[in-house]
Design a protein around this motif. Structure first.
Motif, PDB file in Angstrom:
ATOM      1  N   VAL A   1      52.568  48.458-111.547  1.00  0.00           N
ATOM      2  CA  VAL A   1      53.592  47.545-110.738  1.00  0.00           C
ATOM      3  C   VAL A   1      53.025  47.025-109.619  1.00  0.00           C
ATOM      4  O   VAL A   1      53.150  45.967-109.112  1.00  0.00           O
TER       5      VAL A   1
ATOM      6  N   ILE B   1      58.980  37.849-109.153  1.00  0.00           N
ATOM      7  CA  ILE B   1      59.938  38.935-109.415  1.00  0.00           C
ATOM      8  C   ILE B   1      60.005  39.419-110.818  1.00  0.00           C
ATOM      9  O   ILE B   1      60.163  40.344-111.204  1.00  0.00           O
ATOM     10  N   PHE B   2      59.675  38.285-111.784  1.00  0.00           N
ATOM     11  CA  PHE B   2      59.974  38.449-112.992  1.00  0.00           C
ATOM     12  C   PHE B   2      58.973  39.476-113.593  1.00  0.00           C
ATOM     13  O   PHE B   2      59.388  40.466-114.385  1.00  0.00           O
TER      14      PHE B   2
ATOM     15  N   LEU C   1      59.312  42.827-112.132  1.00  0.00           N
ATOM     16  CA  LEU C   1      60.609  43.648-112.636  1.00  0.00           C
ATOM     17  C   LEU C   1      60.407  44.189-113.959  1.00  0.00           C
ATOM     18  O   LEU C   1      60.587  45.298-114.676  1.00  0.00           O
TER      19      LEU C   1
ATOM     20  N   GLY D   1      57.924  46.791-113.759  1.00  0.00           N
ATOM     21  CA  GLY D   1      58.644  47.882-112.962  1.00  0.00           C
ATOM     22  C   GLY D   1      59.761  48.725-113.840  1.00  0.00           C
ATOM     23  O   GLY D   1      59.639  49.848-113.491  1.00  0.00           O
ATOM     24  N   ILE D   2      60.307  47.990-114.748  1.00  0.00           N
ATOM     25  CA  ILE D   2      61.081  48.774-115.648  1.00  0.00           C
ATOM     26  C   ILE D   2      60.522  49.959-116.301  1.00  0.00           C
ATOM     27  O   ILE D   2      61.044  50.911-116.613  1.00  0.00           O
TER      28      ILE D   2
END
Length: 171
Positions: free
Chosen positions: A102, A129-130, A133, A136-137
């Protein structure tokens, strides 16, 4: 269990000085070859070294001759760690790697976004951000499902342990 030499698979433990001079049998040679096969499958031996050690194992006449062929294939840690401790270690490493992913993706994409925004003269939509994310998920799922991930690693370790504890021919 990947990487463990089954010393108890030999007719006598070849590491013991009092049996090192006893003649080896076919079962002893096959036990040594099986340990070498697993080390090769795990990537701990390359093909040349596997062939050399296998030929030496097949030519061995005394039990003590197996020790130098197999000793460096023994894992230094799992024998002293419990399954739970090893599973926790693997979980922590897995979670750390996900977190670092991340951070790496975030740093890289934000740098690209910043460079293009400066070159363009004005900031625009924060598209990093995409990917942040998205990666990051995966990290978040590691953290949220901690108990499941640790249990997964425990099952995997125990499955490998059982696979090696089965007597030859009963797998």
């Amino acid at each position: 269990m990947t990487g463990l030499v089954r010393w108890d698979g030999f007719s006598a433990d070849p590491r013991r000085a009092e049996v090192a001079g006893i003649r080896a049998g076919d079962l002893d040679r096959e036990t040594a070859i099986e340990a070498l096969r697993e080390a090769y499958a795990d990537g701990r031996l390359d093909r040349v070294e596997f062939d050399q050690r296998s030929n030496a194992a097949l030519a061995a006449t005394l039990l003590g001759e197996f020790v130098p062929l197999l000793r460096d294939l023994e894992p230094p840690v799992p024998a002293t760690r419990s399954v739970r401790e090893e599973a926790l270690r693997r979980y922590r490493r897995e979670t750390r790697d996900a977190r670092n992913g991340v951070l790496a993706i975030g740093t890289l994409t934000t740098g690209v976004w910043g460079a293009t925004a400066i070159a363009d003269g004005s900031p625009y939509f924060f598209w990093p951000i995409f990917p942040i994310l998205g990666v990051g998920i995966g990290w978040l799922m590691q953290v949220v499902n901690k108990d499941d991930r640790i249990e997964h690693h425990e099952r995997k370790i125990e499955r490998r342990l059982r696979r090696h504890e089965d007597p030859p021919g009963e797998e």
